[in-house]
Design a protein around this motif. Structure first.
Motif, PDB file in Angstrom:
ATOM      1  N   GLN A   1       2.662   9.293 -19.681  1.00  0.00           N
ATOM      2  CA  GLN A   1       2.905   9.127 -21.110  1.00  0.00           C
ATOM      3  C   GLN A   1       4.389   9.278 -21.431  1.00  0.00           C
ATOM      4  O   GLN A   1       4.946   8.504 -22.213  1.00  0.00           O
TER       5      GLN A   1
ATOM      6  N   GLN B   1       6.570   6.255 -23.299  1.00  0.00           N
ATOM      7  CA  GLN B   1       7.097   6.414 -24.648  1.00  0.00           C
ATOM      8  C   GLN B   1       8.493   5.806 -24.763  1.00  0.00           C
ATOM      9  O   GLN B   1       8.928   5.404 -25.832  1.00  0.00           O
TER      10      GLN B   1
ATOM     11  N   ASP C   1       5.608  -0.266 -25.522  1.00  0.00           N
ATOM     12  CA  ASP C   1       4.587   0.510 -26.215  1.00  0.00           C
ATOM     13  C   ASP C   1       3.194   0.202 -25.673  1.00  0.00           C
ATOM     14  O   ASP C   1       2.895  -0.923 -25.268  1.00  0.00           O
TER      15      ASP C   1
ATOM     16  N   ASP D   1      -3.343  -0.409 -28.683  1.00  0.00           N
ATOM     17  CA  ASP D   1      -4.289   0.560 -29.223  1.00  0.00           C
ATOM     18  C   ASP D   1      -5.363   0.923 -28.194  1.00  0.00           C
ATOM     19  O   ASP D   1      -5.778   2.089 -28.099  1.00  0.00           O
TER      20      ASP D   1
ATOM     21  N   LYS E   1      -3.803   3.260 -25.643  1.00  0.00           N
ATOM     22  CA  LYS E   1      -3.620   4.593 -26.226  1.00  0.00           C
ATOM     23  C   LYS E   1      -4.946   5.351 -26.239  1.00  0.00           C
ATOM     24  O   LYS E   1      -4.987   6.547 -25.921  1.00  0.00           O
TER      25      LYS E   1
ATOM     26  N   TYR F   1      -5.639   8.778 -24.386  1.00  0.00           N
ATOM     27  CA  TYR F   1      -6.039   9.875 -25.268  1.00  0.00           C
ATOM     28  C   TYR F   1      -7.324  10.532 -24.780  1.00  0.00           C
ATOM     29  O   TYR F   1      -7.438  11.758 -24.735  1.00  0.00           O
TER      30      TYR F   1
ATOM     31  N   ALA G   1      -3.788  13.495 -29.337  1.00  0.00           N
ATOM     32  CA  ALA G   1      -3.248  12.451 -30.210  1.00  0.00           C
ATOM     33  C   ALA G   1      -1.745  12.612 -30.400  1.00  0.00           C
ATOM     34  O   ALA G   1      -0.998  11.634 -30.417  1.00  0.00           O
TER      35      ALA G   1
ATOM     36  N   THR H   1       0.543   9.505 -29.492  1.00  0.00           N
ATOM     37  CA  THR H   1       1.067   8.727 -30.614  1.00  0.00           C
ATOM     38  C   THR H   1       2.208   9.397 -31.364  1.00  0.00           C
ATOM     39  O   THR H   1       2.853   8.771 -32.202  1.00  0.00           O
TER      40      THR H   1
ATOM     41  N   LYS I   1       1.604  11.739 -33.462  1.00  0.00           N
ATOM     42  CA  LYS I   1       0.980  12.208 -34.697  1.00  0.00           C
ATOM     43  C   LYS I   1      -0.321  12.923 -34.344  1.00  0.00           C
ATOM     44  O   LYS I   1      -0.922  12.663 -33.315  1.00  0.00           O
TER      45      LYS I   1
ATOM     46  N   TYR J   1      -6.268  11.507 -35.122  1.00  0.00           N
ATOM     47  CA  TYR J   1      -6.989  10.995 -33.965  1.00  0.00           C
ATOM     48  C   TYR J   1      -8.160  10.091 -34.355  1.00  0.00           C
ATOM     49  O   TYR J   1      -8.901   9.626 -33.493  1.00  0.00           O
TER      50      TYR J   1
END
Length: 357
Positions: A94, A98, A102, A105, A108, A112, A162, A166, A168, A171
Protein backbone atom coordinates in the motif's frame (compact mmCIF):
# COMPACT_ATOMS: atom_id res chain seq x y z
CA UNK A 1 28.57 -5.07 -6.19
CA UNK A 2 26.23 -4.30 -3.32
CA UNK A 3 25.33 -1.39 -1.12
CA UNK A 4 23.83 -1.59 2.35
CA UNK A 5 21.68 0.82 4.27
CA UNK A 6 21.47 -0.26 7.91
CA UNK A 7 19.08 2.56 8.78
CA UNK A 8 16.70 1.60 5.97
CA UNK A 9 16.94 -2.12 6.69
CA UNK A 10 17.84 -3.15 3.14
CA UNK A 11 20.78 -4.17 0.94
CA UNK A 12 21.03 -3.28 -2.76
CA UNK A 13 22.06 -6.16 -5.02
CA UNK A 14 21.90 -7.26 -8.64
CA UNK A 15 19.31 -10.03 -8.84
CA UNK A 16 18.15 -12.46 -11.53
CA UNK A 17 14.71 -11.43 -12.75
CA UNK A 18 13.67 -15.10 -12.99
CA UNK A 19 14.45 -15.53 -9.28
CA UNK A 20 11.89 -12.89 -8.28
CA UNK A 21 8.38 -14.07 -7.40
CA UNK A 22 5.62 -11.54 -7.92
CA UNK A 23 3.01 -13.43 -5.88
CA UNK A 24 -0.54 -12.12 -5.49
CA UNK A 25 -0.97 -8.39 -6.06
CA UNK A 26 -4.13 -6.43 -5.32
CA UNK A 27 -3.57 -4.18 -8.32
CA UNK A 28 -5.51 -5.53 -11.30
CA UNK A 29 -5.13 -2.57 -13.64
CA UNK A 30 -1.40 -2.27 -14.30
CA UNK A 31 -1.61 0.75 -16.58
CA UNK A 32 0.48 1.22 -19.72
CA UNK A 33 3.38 -1.24 -19.20
CA UNK A 34 4.96 -0.61 -22.66
CA UNK A 35 5.09 3.12 -21.93
CA UNK A 36 6.75 2.48 -18.56
CA UNK A 37 9.15 0.03 -20.21
CA UNK A 38 10.20 2.67 -22.73
CA UNK A 39 10.86 5.12 -19.91
CA UNK A 40 13.03 2.51 -18.14
CA UNK A 41 14.87 1.77 -21.37
CA UNK A 42 15.75 5.47 -21.77
CA UNK A 43 16.47 6.40 -18.15
CA UNK A 44 16.95 3.15 -16.28
CA UNK A 45 15.26 2.34 -12.96
CA UNK A 46 14.82 5.46 -10.86
CA UNK A 47 13.92 3.17 -7.94
CA UNK A 48 15.06 -0.46 -7.64
CA UNK A 49 12.55 -3.21 -6.98
CA UNK A 50 12.12 -4.17 -3.33
CA UNK A 51 12.13 -7.87 -2.49
CA UNK A 52 12.27 -10.08 0.58
CA UNK A 53 15.37 -12.29 1.11
CA UNK A 54 13.51 -15.24 -0.45
CA UNK A 55 12.85 -13.28 -3.67
CA UNK A 56 9.22 -12.35 -2.99
CA UNK A 57 8.41 -9.00 -4.60
CA UNK A 58 7.34 -6.40 -2.03
CA UNK A 59 7.29 -3.16 -4.03
CA UNK A 60 7.50 -2.48 -7.76
CA UNK A 61 4.97 -4.70 -9.50
CA UNK A 62 4.67 -2.48 -12.59
CA UNK A 63 8.45 -2.05 -12.83
CA UNK A 64 8.83 -5.84 -12.58
CA UNK A 65 6.40 -6.34 -15.50
CA UNK A 66 8.18 -3.63 -17.49
CA UNK A 67 11.52 -5.41 -16.94
CA UNK A 68 9.96 -8.62 -18.23
CA UNK A 69 8.59 -6.70 -21.21
CA UNK A 70 12.10 -5.45 -22.00
CA UNK A 71 13.53 -8.95 -21.68
CA UNK A 72 15.97 -8.01 -18.91
CA UNK A 73 17.86 -10.86 -17.29
CA UNK A 74 18.96 -9.05 -14.12
CA UNK A 75 17.80 -5.95 -12.21
CA UNK A 76 19.02 -4.01 -9.23
CA UNK A 77 16.92 -4.73 -6.14
CA UNK A 78 16.70 -3.72 -2.53
CA UNK A 79 16.61 -6.81 -0.34
CA UNK A 80 14.46 -5.78 2.58
CA UNK A 81 14.73 -7.62 5.87
CA UNK A 82 12.27 -7.55 8.76
CA UNK A 83 9.15 -8.07 6.62
CA UNK A 84 8.06 -11.62 7.30
CA UNK A 85 4.35 -11.43 8.10
CA UNK A 86 1.34 -10.80 5.89
CA UNK A 87 0.31 -7.53 7.54
CA UNK A 88 3.74 -5.99 6.93
CA UNK A 89 3.65 -7.08 3.28
CA UNK A 90 0.21 -5.55 2.78
CA UNK A 91 1.29 -2.27 4.35
CA UNK A 92 4.44 -2.16 2.23
CA UNK A 93 2.44 -2.76 -0.96
CA UNK A 94 0.00 0.00 0.00
CA UNK A 95 2.79 2.47 0.86
CA UNK A 96 4.38 1.97 -2.54
CA UNK A 97 1.15 2.31 -4.51
CA UNK A 98 0.07 5.48 -2.72
CA UNK A 99 3.00 7.18 -4.46
CA UNK A 100 2.29 5.80 -7.93
CA UNK A 101 -0.68 4.70 -10.06
CA UNK A 102 -3.88 4.93 -7.99
CA UNK A 103 -5.81 1.80 -7.14
CA UNK A 104 -9.22 1.27 -8.71
CA UNK A 105 -12.22 0.96 -6.38
CA UNK A 106 -12.21 -2.83 -6.76
CA UNK A 107 -8.49 -3.00 -5.95
CA UNK A 108 -8.96 -0.77 -2.91
CA UNK A 109 -11.76 -3.01 -1.66
CA UNK A 110 -9.62 -6.13 -2.09
CA UNK A 111 -6.69 -4.63 -0.18
CA UNK A 112 -9.04 -3.19 2.46
CA UNK A 113 -10.62 -6.58 3.10
CA UNK A 114 -7.25 -8.29 3.67
CA UNK A 115 -5.91 -5.43 5.80
CA UNK A 116 -9.03 -5.43 7.95
CA UNK A 117 -8.67 -9.15 8.60
CA UNK A 118 -4.95 -8.87 9.34
CA UNK A 119 -5.41 -5.86 11.63
CA UNK A 120 -8.04 -7.77 13.60
CA UNK A 121 -5.77 -10.81 13.81
CA UNK A 122 -2.84 -8.60 14.88
CA UNK A 123 -4.94 -7.02 17.63
CA UNK A 124 -5.96 -10.49 18.83
CA UNK A 125 -2.32 -11.64 18.89
CA UNK A 126 -1.25 -8.62 20.90
CA UNK A 127 -4.13 -9.11 23.34
CA UNK A 128 -3.10 -12.73 23.80
CA UNK A 129 0.53 -11.69 24.28
CA UNK A 130 -0.55 -9.18 26.93
CA UNK A 131 -2.44 -11.91 28.75
CA UNK A 132 0.62 -14.17 28.70
CA UNK A 133 2.80 -11.35 30.05
CA UNK A 134 0.31 -10.61 32.81
CA UNK A 135 0.47 -14.28 33.78
CA UNK A 136 4.27 -14.16 33.94
CA UNK A 137 4.76 -16.22 30.77
CA UNK A 138 7.01 -15.49 27.78
CA UNK A 139 5.01 -15.04 24.54
CA UNK A 140 8.01 -16.13 22.45
CA UNK A 141 8.05 -19.50 24.17
CA UNK A 142 4.52 -20.08 22.82
CA UNK A 143 5.46 -19.61 19.19
CA UNK A 144 5.39 -15.82 18.78
CA UNK A 145 6.73 -14.40 15.51
CA UNK A 146 10.40 -13.44 15.37
CA UNK A 147 9.63 -10.02 13.91
CA UNK A 148 7.10 -7.68 15.48
CA UNK A 149 4.45 -6.56 12.96
CA UNK A 150 3.24 -2.96 12.77
CA UNK A 151 0.80 -2.47 15.63
CA UNK A 152 -2.64 -1.11 14.84
CA UNK A 153 -4.08 1.62 17.01
CA UNK A 154 -7.04 0.65 19.21
CA UNK A 155 -10.44 1.11 17.60
CA UNK A 156 -12.53 -0.15 14.72
CA UNK A 157 -10.39 -2.21 12.33
CA UNK A 158 -12.69 -1.13 9.49
CA UNK A 159 -11.74 2.50 10.07
CA UNK A 160 -8.07 1.59 10.44
CA UNK A 161 -8.00 -0.40 7.20
CA UNK A 162 -9.92 2.29 5.30
CA UNK A 163 -7.55 4.98 6.57
CA UNK A 164 -4.54 3.01 5.33
CA UNK A 165 -6.04 2.32 1.90
CA UNK A 166 -7.82 5.60 1.14
CA UNK A 167 -6.49 8.11 3.65
CA UNK A 168 -10.00 8.46 5.13
CA UNK A 169 -11.86 6.60 7.87
CA UNK A 170 -14.98 6.09 5.78
CA UNK A 171 -15.40 2.43 4.87
CA UNK A 172 -19.00 2.23 3.59
CA UNK A 173 -18.09 2.08 -0.09
CA UNK A 174 -15.41 -0.55 0.53
CA UNK A 175 -17.83 -2.67 2.55
CA UNK A 176 -20.48 -2.36 -0.17
CA UNK A 177 -18.07 -3.66 -2.80
CA UNK A 178 -17.20 -6.53 -0.50
CA UNK A 179 -20.88 -7.38 -0.11
CA UNK A 180 -21.36 -7.34 -3.89
CA UNK A 181 -18.46 -9.73 -4.28
CA UNK A 182 -19.95 -12.04 -1.64
CA UNK A 183 -23.36 -12.07 -3.36
CA UNK A 184 -21.86 -12.68 -6.80
CA UNK A 185 -19.87 -15.67 -5.53
CA UNK A 186 -22.55 -17.19 -3.25
CA UNK A 187 -24.04 -20.24 -4.97
CA UNK A 188 -26.84 -20.28 -2.38
CA UNK A 189 -28.20 -16.97 -3.69
CA UNK A 190 -30.83 -16.94 -6.47
CA UNK A 191 -29.38 -16.58 -9.96
CA UNK A 192 -30.98 -13.14 -10.38
CA UNK A 193 -29.19 -11.86 -7.26
CA UNK A 194 -25.81 -13.23 -8.35
CA UNK A 195 -26.23 -11.76 -11.81
CA UNK A 196 -27.27 -8.36 -10.46
CA UNK A 197 -24.28 -8.28 -8.09
CA UNK A 198 -21.87 -9.25 -10.86
CA UNK A 199 -23.34 -6.62 -13.18
CA UNK A 200 -22.76 -4.06 -10.44
CA UNK A 201 -19.13 -5.14 -10.02
CA UNK A 202 -18.60 -4.96 -13.79
CA UNK A 203 -20.00 -1.42 -13.82
CA UNK A 204 -17.77 -0.40 -10.90
CA UNK A 205 -14.80 -1.87 -12.75
CA UNK A 206 -15.60 0.49 -15.61
CA UNK A 207 -15.58 3.47 -13.27
CA UNK A 208 -19.26 3.46 -12.30
CA UNK A 209 -20.53 4.55 -8.86
CA UNK A 210 -20.66 2.00 -6.07
CA UNK A 211 -23.79 2.92 -4.09
CA UNK A 212 -26.38 2.46 -6.89
CA UNK A 213 -24.88 -0.91 -7.82
CA UNK A 214 -25.01 -2.03 -4.20
CA UNK A 215 -28.57 -0.79 -3.64
CA UNK A 216 -29.89 -2.49 -6.76
CA UNK A 217 -28.35 -5.77 -5.63
CA UNK A 218 -30.03 -5.32 -2.23
CA UNK A 219 -33.33 -4.61 -3.97
CA UNK A 220 -32.91 -7.74 -6.09
CA UNK A 221 -32.65 -9.82 -2.93
CA UNK A 222 -36.07 -8.52 -1.84
CA UNK A 223 -37.53 -9.12 -5.29
CA UNK A 224 -36.15 -12.65 -5.39
CA UNK A 225 -37.76 -13.37 -2.00
CA UNK A 226 -41.09 -12.01 -3.27
CA UNK A 227 -40.79 -14.37 -6.23
CA UNK A 228 -40.14 -17.28 -3.88
CA UNK A 229 -43.21 -16.42 -1.79
CA UNK A 230 -45.35 -16.10 -4.93
CA UNK A 231 -44.36 -19.62 -6.03
CA UNK A 232 -44.41 -21.34 -2.62
CA UNK A 233 -47.42 -23.66 -2.43
CA UNK A 234 -47.07 -23.88 1.36
CA UNK A 235 -47.95 -20.19 1.72
CA UNK A 236 -51.60 -19.04 1.97
CA UNK A 237 -53.22 -18.10 -1.32
CA UNK A 238 -53.59 -14.49 -0.26
CA UNK A 239 -49.88 -14.24 0.50
CA UNK A 240 -48.91 -15.78 -2.83
CA UNK A 241 -51.25 -13.43 -4.68
CA UNK A 242 -49.97 -10.36 -2.80
CA UNK A 243 -46.35 -11.36 -3.49
CA UNK A 244 -47.07 -11.93 -7.18
CA UNK A 245 -48.82 -8.56 -7.57
CA UNK A 246 -46.08 -6.72 -5.73
CA UNK A 247 -43.39 -8.46 -7.78
CA UNK A 248 -45.06 -7.56 -11.08
CA UNK A 249 -45.49 -3.95 -10.02
CA UNK A 250 -41.87 -3.55 -8.85
CA UNK A 251 -40.42 -5.33 -11.88
CA UNK A 252 -42.35 -2.92 -14.07
CA UNK A 253 -40.88 0.07 -12.24
CA UNK A 254 -37.37 -1.35 -11.74
CA UNK A 255 -35.66 0.26 -14.73
CA UNK A 256 -37.03 3.75 -14.11
CA UNK A 257 -36.80 3.95 -10.31
CA UNK A 258 -33.78 5.37 -8.54
CA UNK A 259 -31.64 2.72 -6.85
CA UNK A 260 -32.13 4.01 -3.29
CA UNK A 261 -35.90 4.29 -3.74
CA UNK A 262 -36.14 0.83 -5.31
CA UNK A 263 -34.18 -0.69 -2.42
CA UNK A 264 -36.45 0.99 0.16
CA UNK A 265 -39.76 0.17 -1.54
CA UNK A 266 -38.76 -3.43 -2.28
CA UNK A 267 -37.73 -4.00 1.34
CA UNK A 268 -40.90 -2.40 2.73
CA UNK A 269 -43.12 -4.37 0.35
CA UNK A 270 -41.41 -7.63 1.28
CA UNK A 271 -41.88 -6.83 4.98
CA UNK A 272 -45.63 -6.27 4.47
CA UNK A 273 -46.06 -9.51 2.53
CA UNK A 274 -44.02 -11.44 5.09
CA UNK A 275 -46.15 -9.95 7.84
CA UNK A 276 -49.20 -11.47 6.21
CA UNK A 277 -47.68 -14.95 6.67
CA UNK A 278 -48.02 -14.61 10.46
CA UNK A 279 -51.58 -15.88 10.60
CA UNK A 280 -53.74 -15.77 13.71
CA UNK A 281 -55.83 -19.00 13.61
CA UNK A 282 -58.42 -17.74 16.13
CA UNK A 283 -59.22 -14.74 13.94
CA UNK A 284 -58.97 -16.36 10.52
CA UNK A 285 -59.65 -19.93 9.51
CA UNK A 286 -61.28 -21.17 12.72
CA UNK A 287 -63.87 -18.36 12.67
CA UNK A 288 -65.17 -19.34 9.23
CA UNK A 289 -68.13 -21.64 8.86
CA UNK A 290 -68.33 -24.49 6.33
CA UNK A 291 -69.76 -22.19 3.63
CA UNK A 292 -67.82 -19.05 4.55
CA UNK A 293 -64.61 -17.72 3.06
CA UNK A 294 -61.58 -17.67 5.37
CA UNK A 295 -61.01 -14.27 7.01
CA UNK A 296 -57.64 -12.62 6.52
CA UNK A 297 -56.18 -10.12 9.02
CA UNK A 298 -56.32 -6.38 8.34
CA UNK A 299 -52.64 -6.22 7.37
CA UNK A 300 -53.34 -8.42 4.31
CA UNK A 301 -56.04 -5.95 3.18
CA UNK A 302 -53.67 -3.00 3.69
CA UNK A 303 -50.88 -4.75 1.75
CA UNK A 304 -53.29 -5.58 -1.10
CA UNK A 305 -54.49 -1.99 -1.38
CA UNK A 306 -50.91 -0.72 -1.32
CA UNK A 307 -50.00 -3.11 -4.11
CA UNK A 308 -52.93 -1.85 -6.21
CA UNK A 309 -51.84 1.79 -5.97
CA UNK A 310 -51.37 3.05 -9.54
CA UNK A 311 -52.69 -0.28 -10.89
CA UNK A 312 -55.00 1.30 -13.51
CA UNK A 313 -52.27 3.49 -15.00
CA UNK A 314 -50.55 0.43 -16.46
CA UNK A 315 -53.45 -0.56 -18.75
CA UNK A 316 -55.29 0.90 -21.75
CA UNK A 317 -59.09 0.74 -21.08
CA UNK A 318 -59.91 0.56 -24.81
CA UNK A 319 -57.48 -2.28 -25.35
CA UNK A 320 -58.90 -4.19 -22.36
CA UNK A 321 -62.48 -3.65 -23.51
CA UNK A 322 -61.67 -5.28 -26.83
CA UNK A 323 -59.43 -8.05 -25.48
CA UNK A 324 -61.56 -9.43 -22.61
CA UNK A 325 -64.06 -12.17 -23.47
CA UNK A 326 -67.51 -12.35 -21.86
CA UNK A 327 -66.41 -14.58 -18.97
CA UNK A 328 -63.44 -12.36 -18.15
CA UNK A 329 -65.58 -9.23 -18.32
CA UNK A 330 -68.18 -10.80 -16.03
CA UNK A 331 -65.46 -11.72 -13.56
CA UNK A 332 -64.15 -8.15 -13.60
CA UNK A 333 -67.61 -6.67 -12.98
CA UNK A 334 -68.20 -9.18 -10.16
CA UNK A 335 -65.02 -7.99 -8.45
CA UNK A 336 -66.10 -4.36 -8.87
CA UNK A 337 -69.57 -5.08 -7.46
CA UNK A 338 -68.05 -6.88 -4.45
CA UNK A 339 -65.61 -4.04 -3.84
CA UNK A 340 -68.36 -1.40 -4.08
CA UNK A 341 -70.55 -3.34 -1.67
CA UNK A 342 -67.63 -3.75 0.73
CA UNK A 343 -66.81 -0.04 0.45
CA UNK A 344 -70.41 0.92 1.34
CA UNK A 345 -70.34 -1.37 4.37
CA UNK A 346 -67.02 0.10 5.49
CA UNK A 347 -68.29 3.69 5.03
CA UNK A 348 -71.37 2.91 7.11
CA UNK A 349 -69.27 1.29 9.84
CA UNK A 350 -66.88 4.25 9.93
CA UNK A 351 -69.81 6.69 10.12
CA UNK A 352 -71.34 4.83 13.08
CA UNK A 353 -67.95 4.75 14.80
CA UNK A 354 -67.54 8.52 14.39
CA UNK A 355 -71.08 9.13 15.75
CA UNK A 356 -70.30 6.92 18.72
CA UNK A 357 -67.14 8.91 19.39
Amino acid sequence: MSESDPAGGHIELEWSLDAIRMGYRHRREQGDIPELAESIRRQGFLHPLTIAPDGLLICGGRRYLAAQYLGLKTVNVWVRTGISDKLSLLLAEQDENQLRLDYTDLEKASLYRELRAELAADAARRQEASRFTAEGRNPRSDGAAESTPPQAEPGDTREQAALIVTGKKGYTKLEQIGRLEELAADAAQPASVRERAQAGLDAIGQGGPVSPAYRRAQAEQSLAELERLAEDDTEPGGVRDAAARALARLRGQQATTRAAELERVAAETLARVRGATKRRPARTLTAAGPDEAARYPVRVFVATVDDLQGFTSHFDPVELAVALDEEQWAGFEAVLDALNEMAEQMRSARAHRLIAL
